[in-house]
Write an enzyme that holds these catalytic residues in place. Structure first.
Site, PDB file in Angstrom:
ATOM      1  N   ALA A  67       0.821  -1.210   0.000  1.00 44.16           N
ATOM      2  CA  ALA A  67       0.000   0.000   0.000  1.00 44.16           C
ATOM      3  C   ALA A  67       0.853   1.257   0.000  1.00 44.16           C
ATOM      4  O   ALA A  67       2.010   1.254   0.422  1.00 44.16           O
ATOM      5  CB  ALA A  67      -0.914   0.008   1.225  1.00 44.16           C
ATOM      6  N   GLU A 148       1.471  -7.082   6.771  1.00 49.04           N
ATOM      7  CA  GLU A 148       0.626  -6.044   7.378  1.00 49.04           C
ATOM      8  C   GLU A 148       0.514  -6.157   8.893  1.00 49.04           C
ATOM      9  O   GLU A 148       0.372  -5.154   9.601  1.00 49.04           O
ATOM     10  CB  GLU A 148      -0.776  -6.074   6.759  1.00 49.04           C
ATOM     11  CG  GLU A 148      -0.854  -5.496   5.354  1.00 49.04           C
ATOM     12  CD  GLU A 148      -0.578  -6.535   4.283  1.00 49.04           C
ATOM     13  OE1 GLU A 148      -0.870  -6.278   3.114  1.00 49.04           O
ATOM     14  OE2 GLU A 148      -0.039  -7.616   4.621  1.00 49.04           O
TER      15      GLU A 148
END
Length: 315
Positions: A67, A148
């Site tokens: 991201a 993540e």
């Protein structure tokens, strides 16, 4: 579709190269623009007459690093600035497009192969999981991973649902909870990738598969005879893992527990329902202060520190 973050290269053999190549960036990341271009491409692919698609990177350094964390921080600020009763809807609508775009890609009716010649992390790994055939190079930097949890989040574009379905629940938990990366023979042995090739051969390997009679445009979990694991079988594994996490963290790190929630609640559902269950859990997690603080401290702050050390400007 009109694309800026990707480009389309039609080949004489009827295949299409879908090249992730962000302008003015040394590394591909999933920005909002890139996500919506992927969505547009997947919609277009349904009605196209191409034989198949090779997803690849135009960068030498990596496939996709995940991201865009600056946009992620801005999204967090936007969510927590809203009324409490509106935050879930805002988070869900903002973050679901990537997972929905990958789902559109894998159900567009065209076989899609991915050529991975560098790091494929986070959203980059999730995109690869949404392809029907995955080719990885033997380069020591080439690897897939979902890191993540190390910054207080979890992969919210289908990663908690596809990874355990591909590599198995126990191996999937190791990747999801510990940020483990798989490369080389380990990636082959786990069934995470289909083929391991020498650097420079990855696109040709994808094309060979796409043009063969083995090419298909349906994921295993979308096959008629696919059988989802039962909730009881999932819980037989996750119950002990959850207890161990609570012993180690006393519940102060919400991301690992949210990952288990995703697997327990979504692992026995059809994929369309599973990715929505995952995003519902993500939409609550992203509102919490822990991921915001962990991203600021462990990534943004560390990057600034390392840059200052390198430039000799640390004060």
């Amino acid at each position: 579709p009109v694309l800026e973050q990707f480009r389309l290269e039609l080949q004489s053999n009827g295949l299409l190269h879908f090249v992730f190549d962000m302008p003015d960036r040394s590394m591909n990341v999933f920005s909002n623009k890139a996500i919506h271009e992927l969505w547009a491409f997947a919609d277009w692919l349904k009605t196209s007459d191409v034989k198949g698609v090779v997803v690849c990177s135009g960068k030498k350094s990596a496939f996709c690093a995940g991201a865009d964390l600056s946009e992620l921080g801005a999204a967090y600020d936007m969510i927590v600035a809203a009324r409490t009763e509106d935050r879930f809807d805002i988070a869900y609508n903002h973050f679901f497009p990537l997972g929905h775009a990958i789902r559109k890609l894998e159900t567009a009716g065209k076989p899609v192969a991915v050529a991975i010649a560098g790091l494929a992390l986070g959203g980059g790994c999730e995109l690869a999981l949404g392809c029907h055939y995955r080719v990885l190079t033997t380069d020591k930097m080439a690897a897939l991973g979902l890191p993540e949890s190390l910054v207080g989040l979890f992969p919210g574009a289908g990663g908690t649902q596809r990874m355990p379905r591909i590599v198995g629940l126990e191996a999937g938990l190791d990747i999801l909870l510990n940020g483990a990366r798989l490369s080389g023979e380990a990636a082959v042995n786990s069934s995470l990738i289909h083929e391991l090739v020498e650097p420079g051969s990855e696109i040709a390997a994808c094309e060979t598969w796409l043009l063969s009679d083995k090419a298909h445009a349906t994921q295993p979990w979308d096959e008629v005879n696919y059988s989802s694991p039962s909730l009881a079988n999932i819980m037989a594994t996750t119950k002990k893992v959850r207890a161990d996490i609570m012993t180690q963290t006393y519940g102060h790190f919400p991301a690992p527990l949210a990952i288990l929630d995703c697997i327990e609640q979504g692992g026995h559902q059809p994929m369309d329902a599973a990715i929505r269950t995952e995003m519902s859990i993500f939409s609550f997690l992203i509102q919490r202060v822990e991921p915001r603080n962990m991203i600021q401290t462990m990534f943004v702050g560390k990057t600034a520190y390392d840059r200052a050390v390198k430039n000799g400007t640390l004060s």
